[in-house]
Design an enzyme around this catalytic site. Structure first.
Site, PDB file in Angstrom:
ATOM      1  N   ASP A   1       0.868  -1.180   0.000  1.00  0.00           N
ATOM      2  CA  ASP A   1       0.000   0.000   0.000  1.00  0.00           C
ATOM      3  C   ASP A   1       0.908   1.233   0.000  1.00  0.00           C
ATOM      4  O   ASP A   1       2.120   1.113   0.172  1.00  0.00           O
ATOM      5  CB  ASP A   1      -0.875  -0.041   1.266  1.00  0.00           C
ATOM      6  CG  ASP A   1      -2.073   0.889   1.181  1.00  0.00           C
ATOM      7  OD1 ASP A   1      -2.245   1.543   0.133  1.00  0.00           O
ATOM      8  OD2 ASP A   1      -2.830   0.957   2.157  1.00  0.00           O
TER       9      ASP A   1
ATOM     10  N   GLU B   1       2.692   5.093  -3.886  1.00  0.00           N
ATOM     11  CA  GLU B   1       2.681   6.106  -4.967  1.00  0.00           C
ATOM     12  C   GLU B   1       3.987   6.893  -5.039  1.00  0.00           C
ATOM     13  O   GLU B   1       4.345   7.278  -6.147  1.00  0.00           O
ATOM     14  CB  GLU B   1       1.494   7.056  -4.749  1.00  0.00           C
ATOM     15  CG  GLU B   1       0.148   6.395  -4.876  1.00  0.00           C
ATOM     16  CD  GLU B   1      -0.239   5.517  -3.674  1.00  0.00           C
ATOM     17  OE1 GLU B   1       0.280   5.806  -2.579  1.00  0.00           O
ATOM     18  OE2 GLU B   1      -1.009   4.571  -3.848  1.00  0.00           O
TER      19      GLU B   1
ATOM     20  N   ASP C   1      -8.742   3.806  -2.161  1.00  0.00           N
ATOM     21  CA  ASP C   1      -9.656   4.103  -1.062  1.00  0.00           C
ATOM     22  C   ASP C   1     -10.965   4.699  -1.562  1.00  0.00           C
ATOM     23  O   ASP C   1     -11.162   5.906  -1.539  1.00  0.00           O
ATOM     24  CB  ASP C   1      -8.966   5.031  -0.063  1.00  0.00           C
ATOM     25  CG  ASP C   1      -7.733   4.368   0.515  1.00  0.00           C
ATOM     26  OD1 ASP C   1      -7.598   3.134   0.373  1.00  0.00           O
ATOM     27  OD2 ASP C   1      -6.887   5.072   1.091  1.00  0.00           O
TER      28      ASP C   1
END
Lengths: 521, 959
Positions: B546, B549, B622
């Site tokens: 997770d 980015e 999300d």
């Protein structure tokens, strides 16, 4: 219907098992790399003993137990689902709705869902290992061990339950006593209340009589004063109430903010949240500082306040539970000085008049008034007491009042009161909720009704609901919280053992049977 | 009852109370006013100086038709050799020289690269090292076409059906298929390469002929961000100044373009420079952690694939803009084609709309691949050959996943696990989010909550289930944390421009980020997944990446500052969109390497780039428990799927917020038909495991999860197809019906493979919907097996317990009707074949199976069957060697049967049904039992196939 086992013909049983074992041997013989081809399974595989007769061959065909279809007898346990009710495949996984019966010789037979047959997992329900026969996995027969363990556990449980029930009986006894005591107390108080009410009336009349007998000029002032005093008294009480309420609100708000500070989503850089947290920290610092120095400030503030509104130094008469504080004494002293100075210069203001007039009131009047107030207070006290007892009597303490003995038994959960979470770090505590209801079952006649308690409306979570607690009670020899968890934010689950929920054997047996009956249907 | 804040002393009468109260209220109210996405946290094109400059450049050229692109080919510089056409370009405005190369590729594509000939220093060109599986080989199948002196033309491909024309002045490249242009570069003259310069050098373009003062002012304004930019108070030092690249790519004759994920937007991309229902900003590709993102928006999200596909009747084309820097794409559609094409195309009155796109990247070189189709499946294959096909996952990975932030402890895990059994709902994987760690230090466990992680994994592993733990790329700064210590000692962290280790803020607090573009960091991380390194991990444990980015709470736009320094001295701005894939790659390799012999990995990543399909699955981040987020999941996943990354899903139920029961049921129904099927929830939400809703809702959820399990053989076969052909797993309508224009913008219904038509219900209270049935084909309701009456748009009932799913006539799908608690427990269960005949009484289908865990399939240990039904005969033929003694997998399932065959749409009821083996000497012909259900089915015949083996070839005759 009582649950029975090992009632059937033991020879027949061992025969079935032998066939099964034989099959398993053959099967495992064929299974080298591949999983076994499960040809020609016993027609009785997976059938419970009491239904074995339904699977006897009575010709070439066989009718599904629900009568929905007639199929070749050979199609029983052929690993293809023919019957809508799944009755043709008691021993395979072919019908999703069928149940497989593990005989578990030496232990208690049980059912598993057909989807657990030959799924590569040894089911704990099948200690005989009969659920896995296609060679994927070998499940040993551990019924002997399982049964030994089961028996042992059962005994322990029995012991524990016996112990619990004994204590519960004490609780019930205690509960009854408490109840009886409360009822008696209530009766007594109600009689007293009647008497008190009469007394109040009498004394009020007496007071009135004395007041009426006074001359107009003289009586007006003290009466006016008295009215005013009363109003002021009320106002002070109201103000105190306000302050307390405001403090409670501050507490709540601080708790909300603390929550926000601790639990906000750091992922999301919301300036409003960040600013609020920063301001909260600053505020808290300031606030704590203020709290420390407040005592000093307060004198002055009180002085200013009282200068305008409170006409005399009778303030201390307002009932204080404790001794006059430093501030109060200081205040009194100031008043003394002020009065003294004014008197000295002959400058008796109206205010002075009124304040002093009460002092000048004849002893008779004061006594009458005191007596009246005393009676009034007495009545109030009795009323409060009655309310308290009534609320106790209306509390749901269980079928046999067994929980009454636990009231105010504090862990970090206060039975029938509030649940709190205390931090070990900073000794702060958070309100998790107040007792709302029992919810173990739909009906309160069900003994399980009294095995789950709901505490709700606790402090609200940041960005979330008000905290609540579900308390799950299990039978045990003492009262203990076993575990606390927060499966979702702000909803706490507590597991607790208590003798109060121990059921005696007969009740339990019924339940047990009900469960099995259900299984068998 | 005195509670709260035992440490505070309260006086009884404080007049300050009201004052405090007021402020407290003020703070709280201001804190509670929270909108969804904070748009102001993220840049618009206007706020991104290079985007603004390139847009302004485009506007200038568009506004003034006399202006043409200043780039042209230098006379006689073109060299054609071994499939490469190279030459020099000159920009007449600053006389700078650029080199271009055009590669004709074996895979049926072409590549064009443009770089400065003599840059001040090298420009970043490593995106290809991450996105491509290898440098693609050039084709020698080409022929020079004689043409005008200022045009260089070649035809290429075996049949020479593809052609490229390079127009010299101005420089323009046109790709043609069957003599029809399908892709043109620099058609509108937006080619712009900001050369590397010293700070005192002149600006982007020569302004010799600026028209008026206004323009000068604007251009001065444009100069502002050249050497330094500030956004939301965060400065980007930009020591290299402007270095952007821009190019327009046109798709003449195409009215629809698709791709460039990830955006919460429609399948068919919208215009961004005016027009109906257009966006005002370009589509942005810049991997970002966007909190509570908005739907129908071109804002950048977690992943970026700079791949775009165009489709029309008879042709498909695509491009890959291979660049990992921040990228913006403007899209415009022209109602009339100005560029002489309409007549060529011969569409008569129906003048097609052409689509033009403008690609703008902050840095790097121009490296564009043109895929020439001509069909969408050709393009999927071509793109797959270039960037890799999706890795064949372990079979558990395509089953149902149960996730929550967070399952609290081992007891919680055990209870959830048992509850699935208790309520007879299958699941394969339980997930642990960040709270399982010791203080958000990944690779560690909170030993209070998880004292015996191995035991916990073994307990679920016995039932064939798996566990996933989260491992994020931010490393807590803590010298007592071995991961931090090692990475620091090995000098693996991303650096500040001044050489210090960068220190940002994330879940654990102050953290640093490992530079996974550094080969040593890759090697290091791979080792960290070894069982003896990652304590408490077992072979039942898999990984979730997770925040890659990367998400950095304290960074600009919640990500890494662009001027940070990576391996080789490269600025972060050059490779931002690669960070996620670099991390995903190392994690995936770590899981492969931890076992010997190696086992297939499973790694879910949030960030992605072109090529991420080689490393595992991704999800749409999300999302929100709202109907519009359920709706947008379909176009988002379709878009990601056609961009080469088929293994994707959206959090079932919505991550933020509490879904009501109806929304949750609908979401499960949709999720069951998406490739990656996982329920997930935010820590602040109510528990929502399927059994918490009570019947009938729990039953509806159970039913649809079980249906997913019944269809796992189909899903696995589709994954195998994707891993060998690049075909998406869930497919947009236009890829299945490429000639039906009605389907081109359709993104609320889709196909699973070619056989199941699915239309998720995404509106509250909706109980019927209009489904589009293309062509004059037969469709059967998947659940009732009834024939759909009518074609085209048909109103379909969809009560709460039903998602509209239809079986397309002409298909045979393999199922397993015995539902176990996990997919592993079903691996030796018999099969059911569902045969849906088309109007010619024909159908085909296939089944691929292997052990679902290892790489043994690469050595031939698998079965791959082709089922065909025609002329009242159903044949099962193997596409591979079945009887080989070496095929251990086939041996291991040699007793697995086809227990049932359901044939739909047979015109005449059979009297007898016979089965026989194929190519076998023995006379094995035997009659099969069958039933004709009395219910109103579509002439269904149900065959009891008790002795048909899945590993044998057989034929069934209906007489």
């Amino acid at each position: 219907m009582a649950h029975t086992f090992s009632l059937i013909d033991p020879i027949k049983r061992s025969l079935t098992i032998h066939i099964l074992i034989l099959e398993l041997v053959i099967l495992s013989f064929f299974t080298l790399n591949a999983y076994a081809k499960v040809d020609n399974l016993s027609k009785l595989l997976g059938v419970e003993e009491s239904k074995a007769h339904l699977y006897e061959a009575k010709g070439p065909d066989w009718t599904c137990l629900d009568g929905s279809a007639t199929i070749p007898y050979e199609a029983i346990n052929d690993d293809f689902c023919d019957c809508a009710d799944g009755s043709d495949e008691p021993g395979t996984s072919a019908c999703p709705n069928s149940k497989f019966n593990c005989r578990n010789i030496g232990h208690i037979s049980s059912f598993i869902s057909s989807s657990r047959v030959n799924d590569g997992v040894c089911e704990p329900e099948c200690c005989d290992g009969s659920d896995e026969y296609d060679g994927k996995i070998k499940c040993p027969n551990i019924c002997k061990e399982t049964n030994a363990e089961y028996t042992k556990k059962l005994k322990e449980l029995e012991k524990l339950r016996a112990q619990g029930i004994r204590i519960k009986k004490e609780y019930i006894e205690k509960g009854r006593k408490i109840k009886t005591k409360n009822v008696a107390e209530l009766n007594r108080l109600e009689i007293e209340l009647k008497a008190a009410k009469i007394r109040v009336k009498e004394r009020e009349a007496a007071l009135k009589k004395i007041e009426d007998s006074k001359t107009d000029t003289e009586q007006l002032a003290p009466k006016g004063n008295r009215e005013r005093m009363k109003k002021i008294h009320e106002r002070i009480i109201a103000l105190k109430g306000d302050v307390t309420r405001l403090h409670e609100q501050i507490d709540t708000l601080l708790s909300i903010l603390k929550d926000m500070k601790n639990n906000h989503n750091q992922n999301y850089h919301d300036m409003a949240v960040k600013t609020a947290i920063k301001a909260y920290d600053e505020f808290l610092e300031e606030y704590n500082k203020d709290m420390e120095t407040e005592d000093g400030d307060e004198v002055e503030e009180n002085y200013e306040d009282t200068d305008d509104d409170i006409p005399d130094k009778e303030t201390p008469q307002i009932q204080e539970p404790s001794e006059p504080t430093y501030q109060e004494r200081f205040l009194e002293m100031l008043w003394e000085i002020k009065d003294g100075v004014l008197e000295l210069f002959g400058l008796q203001s109206k205010r002075y008049y009124s304040s002093s007039s009460s002092r000048d009131t004849p002893k008779e009047l004061t006594a009458a008034r005191d007596a009246f107030e005393e009676a009034e207070q007495e009545q109030k006290d009795i009323e409060n007491h009655i309310d308290e007892i009534k609320s106790k009597l209306s509390q749901d303490y269980g079928l046999e009042y067994e929980f009454a003995a636990l009231d105010k038994y504090t862990y970090s959960l206060c039975m029938f009161g509030s649940a709190t979470q205390k931090s070990n770090k900073d000794h702060s505590s958070t309100d998790l909720g107040n007792f709302a209801k029992w919810f173990g079952a739909e009906s309160s006649n069900d003994p399980r009704y009294y095995t789950r308690m709901l505490y709700e409306d606790g402090a609200r979570c940041w960005n979330g609901p008000a905290r609540s607690v579900k308390l799950y009670l299990e039978c045990g020899a003492d009262n203990q919280i076993l575990s606390v968890s927060e499966p979702e934010k702000c909803e706490y689950h507590m597991r607790m053992i208590s003798p109060a929920v121990c059921l005696d054997h007969n009740n339990d047996q019924n339940n047990h049977n009900n469960g099995h009956k259900h299984d068998e249907l | 009852m005195k509670l709260l804040f035992g440490n505070l002393k309260f006086s009884k009468e404080s007049v300050k109370t009201k004052f405090y109260l007021f402020y407290l209220l003020y703070f709280i109210v201001s804190a509670l006013v929270v909108t969804a996405v904070k748009r102001q946290d993220f840049k618009t094109c206007e706020q991104s100086s290079f985007c603004k400059r390139n847009r302004a450049y485009a506007d200038k050229l568009t506004a003034n038709h006399s202006l043409i692109s200043p780039y042209s080919v230098i006379q006689d510089s073109i060299i054609i050799k071994d499939g490469i056409i190279s030459g020099d370009l000159i920009n007449s405005e600053n006389n700078l020289i650029f080199i271009f190369e055009l590669h004709l590729l074996e895979i049926g594509a072409a590549r064009i690269r443009i770089n400065e000939k003599n840059p001040l220093k090298p420009r970043y060109d490593k995106a290809k090292d991450w996105a491509l599986i290898q440098d693609p080989s050039y084709t020698l199948e080409y022929t020079l076409i004689p043409s005008k002196p200022d045009v260089t033309s070649l035809s290429f491909g075996k049949e020479r059906k593809q052609a490229v024309s390079i127009y010299h002045s101005p420089f323009r490249v046109e790709f043609l298929v069957n003599d029809v242009p399908i892709i043109t570069l620099n058609d509108r003259g937006f080619l712009n390469i900001e050369h590397l310069r010293k700070q005192d050098a002149p600006g982007l373009v020569d302004q010799s002929n600026s028209e008026n003062d206004q323009v000068i002012e604007d251009e001065n304004d444009l100069d502002k961000g050249l050497w330094k930019e500030t956004f939301n108070g965060k400065e980007d030092s930009k020591p290299n100044g402007p270095e952007s690249i821009g190019l327009d790519i046109s798709f003449p004759g195409f009215s629809h373009v698709y791709g460039i994920p990830e955006h919460a937007s429609s399948l068919s991309l919208k215009e961004t420079r005016g027009g109906d229902d257009s966006y005002s900003d370009p589509y942005r590709l810049y991997n970002l952690d966007v909190f509570e993102y908005e739907v129908d928006n071109p804002m950048a999200l977690y992943g970026s694939i700079p791949f775009m596909m165009a489709h029309r009747k008879g042709a498909s084309a695509a491009v890959l803009w291979l660049n990992a820097a921040e990228t913006w794409i403007d899209i415009t559609k022209n109602k009339e084609d100005k560029h002489r094409l309409s007549s060529l195309l011969g569409f008569g009155k129906l003048t097609p709309t052409s689509t033009s796109t403008h690609w703008i990247s902050e840095s790097g070189v121009i490296d564009v691949f043109a895929f020439l189709g001509p069909t969408t499946s050709d393009i999927f294959y071509q793109y797959g050959l270039l960037t890799g096909f999706t890795a064949l996952p372990q079979s558990f990975a395509i089953a149902y996943h149960q996730c929550r932030w967070n399952y609290l402890n081992q007891e919680d895990v055990a209870e959830v696990d048992e509850s699935f059994d208790k309520y007879d709902i299958p699941y394969d994987v339980i997930w642990l989010d960040i709270e399982h760690t010791d203080g958000k230090k990944y690779f560690t466990w909170d030993t209070v909550k998880f004292p015996t992680p191995e035991k916990m994994q073994t307990n679920i592993g016995i039932k064939g289930r798996k566990m996933v733990t989260i491992v994020d790329p931010h490393i807590k700064i803590d010298d007592n944390y071995y991961i931090y210590k090692e990475a620091k000692d090995l000098d693996l962290f991303v650096k500040e421009p001044d050489g210090r280790i960068y220190d940002g803020w994330c879940w654990p607090g102050s953290s640093s980020w490992v530079d996974f573009t550094n080969p040593s960091a890759q090697e290091w991380l791979i080792k960290k997944f070894a069982f003896d390194q990652y304590k408490g991990s077992t072979e039942h444990l898999f990984t979730w990446n997770d925040m890659n980015e990367p998400s950095i709470f304290s960074g600009p736009e919640i990500t890494m500052p662009k001027d940070l320094i990576h391996h080789g001295g490269w600025e972060h701005r050059n490779l931002h969109n690669l960070y996620g894939i670099a991390y995903h790659s190392a994690t995936s390799k770590g899981l492969i390497n931890r076992s010997n012999p190696p086992r297939r990995p499973f790694v879910l990543s949030r960030a992605f780039f072109a090529g991420s399909q080689r490393y595992g699955a991704i999800w749409t981040g999300d999302n929100f428990a709202k109907w519009d987020h359920l709706a947008i999941a379909t176009p988002m996943l379709l878009t990601i799927g056609i961009s080469g990354l088929p293994f994707s899903g959206a959090d079932v139920g919505g991550f933020f917020g509490n879904p009501d029961t109806e929304l949750l049921v609908r979401w499960y129904q949709a999720g069951a038909f998406q490739p990656f099927f996982r329920a997930h929830a935010h820590i602040d939400t109510k528990r929502r495991e399927p059994w918490l809703f009570g019947d009938p809702y729990t039953g509806y959820i159970r039913d649809i999860i079980r249906e997913r399990y019944a269809l796992l053989p189909l899903w696995y076969t589709l994954f195998h197809e994707a891993s060998t052909t690049g075909m998406p797993i869930i497919r947009p309508m236009f890829t299945v019906y490429p000639e039906d224009e009605e389907t081109y913008a359709m993104d609320d219904q889709f196909f699973v493979g070619n056989s199941l038509l699915v239309k998720p219900i995404v509106n509250e209270g909706q109980t019927s919907t209009e489904v589009y049935f293309p062509g004059n084909e037969i469709f059967y309701d998947y659940f009732t097996l009834k024939k759909v009456q009518g074609s085209g748009k048909v109103q379909i009932e969809a009560p709460i317990n039903k998602i509209p799913v239809f079986l397309r006539g002409g298909n045979i799908i393999p199922k397993r009707q015995r539902i176990r608690r996990s997919s592993a427990a079903m691996r030796t269960d018999p099969f059911t074949l569902l045969v849906a005949l088309d109007k010619f009484g024909k159908a085909t289908g296939s089944l691929y199976l292997d052990d679902g865990e290892t790489y043994d399939y690469e050595k031939g240990h698998f079965i791959h069957l082709q089922f065909t039904f025609s002329k009242r005969k159903l044949i099962s033929k193997s596409l591979s060697v079945l009887n080989n003694d070496e095929n251990l997998y086939a041996q291991s399932i040699s007793s697995v049967r086809v227990e049932k065959i359901i044939v739909l749409g047979l015109d005449l009821k059979p009297k007898h049904i016979f089965a026989d083996c194929i190519d076998c000497s023995k006379n094995s012909k035997r009659e099969l039992q069958f039933g004709l259900p009395t219910t109103n089915l579509a002439n269904a015949v149900i065959i009891k196939g008790t002795d048909l083996l899945i590993t044998e070839e057989w034929v069934i005759e209906f007489s």
